[in-house]
Design a protein around this motif. Structure first.
Motif, PDB file in Angstrom:
ATOM      1  N   LYS A   1       0.836  -1.205   0.000  1.00  0.00           N
ATOM      2  CA  LYS A   1       0.000   0.000   0.000  1.00  0.00           C
ATOM      3  C   LYS A   1       0.874   1.260   0.000  1.00  0.00           C
ATOM      4  CE  LYS A   1      -3.993   2.094   0.234  1.00  0.00           C
ATOM      5  NZ  LYS A   1      -4.889   2.114  -0.906  1.00  0.00           N
ATOM      6  N   VAL A   2       1.955   1.241   0.732  1.00  0.00           N
ATOM      7  CA  VAL A   2       2.864   2.387   0.781  1.00  0.00           C
ATOM      8  C   VAL A   2       3.524   2.582  -0.579  1.00  0.00           C
ATOM      9  CG1 VAL A   2       4.955   3.319   1.858  1.00  0.00           C
ATOM     10  CG2 VAL A   2       3.258   2.118   3.257  1.00  0.00           C
ATOM     11  N   VAL A   3       3.953   1.488  -1.200  1.00  0.00           N
ATOM     12  CA  VAL A   3       4.564   1.570  -2.528  1.00  0.00           C
ATOM     13  C   VAL A   3       3.545   2.120  -3.523  1.00  0.00           C
ATOM     14  CG1 VAL A   3       5.626   0.259  -4.413  1.00  0.00           C
ATOM     15  CG2 VAL A   3       6.170  -0.315  -2.037  1.00  0.00           C
ATOM     16  N   GLN A   4       2.319   1.608  -3.473  1.00  0.00           N
ATOM     17  CA  GLN A   4       1.259   2.077  -4.369  1.00  0.00           C
ATOM     18  C   GLN A   4       1.059   3.582  -4.258  1.00  0.00           C
ATOM     19  OE1 GLN A   4      -2.696   1.134  -3.076  1.00  0.00           O
ATOM     20  NE2 GLN A   4      -3.429   2.829  -4.296  1.00  0.00           N
ATOM     21  N   GLU A   5       0.909   4.065  -3.035  1.00  0.00           N
ATOM     22  CA  GLU A   5       0.667   5.492  -2.837  1.00  0.00           C
ATOM     23  C   GLU A   5       1.880   6.329  -3.226  1.00  0.00           C
ATOM     24  OE1 GLU A   5      -0.844   6.074   1.110  1.00  0.00           O
ATOM     25  OE2 GLU A   5      -2.665   4.925   0.693  1.00  0.00           O
ATOM     26  N   THR A   6       3.071   5.836  -2.930  1.00  0.00           N
ATOM     27  CA  THR A   6       4.291   6.564  -3.270  1.00  0.00           C
ATOM     28  C   THR A   6       4.445   6.722  -4.781  1.00  0.00           C
ATOM     29  OG1 THR A   6       5.385   5.736  -1.280  1.00  0.00           O
ATOM     30  CG2 THR A   6       6.804   6.578  -3.036  1.00  0.00           C
ATOM     31  N   LEU A   7       4.101   5.661  -5.514  1.00  0.00           N
ATOM     32  CA  LEU A   7       4.239   5.697  -6.968  1.00  0.00           C
ATOM     33  C   LEU A   7       3.034   6.321  -7.664  1.00  0.00           C
ATOM     34  CD1 LEU A   7       5.849   2.183  -7.537  1.00  0.00           C
ATOM     35  CD2 LEU A   7       6.985   4.419  -7.464  1.00  0.00           C
ATOM     36  N   GLY A   8       1.973   6.591  -6.911  1.00  0.00           N
ATOM     37  CA  GLY A   8       0.794   7.238  -7.485  1.00  0.00           C
ATOM     38  C   GLY A   8      -0.111   6.301  -8.258  1.00  0.00           C
ATOM     39  N   HIS A   9      -0.019   5.000  -7.989  1.00  0.00           N
ATOM     40  CA  HIS A   9      -0.898   4.047  -8.667  1.00  0.00           C
ATOM     41  C   HIS A   9      -2.294   4.097  -8.055  1.00  0.00           C
ATOM     42  CE1 HIS A   9       2.894   1.525  -9.740  1.00  0.00           C
ATOM     43  NE2 HIS A   9       2.760   2.587 -10.521  1.00  0.00           N
TER      44      HIS A   9
END
Length: 63
Positions: A9-17
């Motif tokens: 979830k953190v990766v998703q939000e960081t990358l803007g997906h």
């Protein structure tokens, strides 16, 4: 980030997906160590150091 153990979830939000599914589909196959880490964490949850099942940690998914 995934290889470093950062939550999906953190990766998703960081990358803007828009969804964590698209993040997972795109990046988890790139990092075999992510799959290995998942397997190791699952094994650690299920088994003691001596390889025996730790029944206290097992969770029933049946209702």
């Amino acid at each position: 980030m995934l290889a470093a153990g950062v939550e999906m979830k953190v990766v998703q939000e960081t990358l803007g997906h828009t969804s964590s599914a698209s993040t997972a589909d795109t990046y988890t196959s790139v990092y075999p160590q992510v799959a290995m880490a998942a397997a190791e964490k699952t094994a650690a949850l299920l088994f003691n150091d001596d390889g025996q099942t730790d029944t206290a940690k097992l969770i029933s998914l049946k209702s």
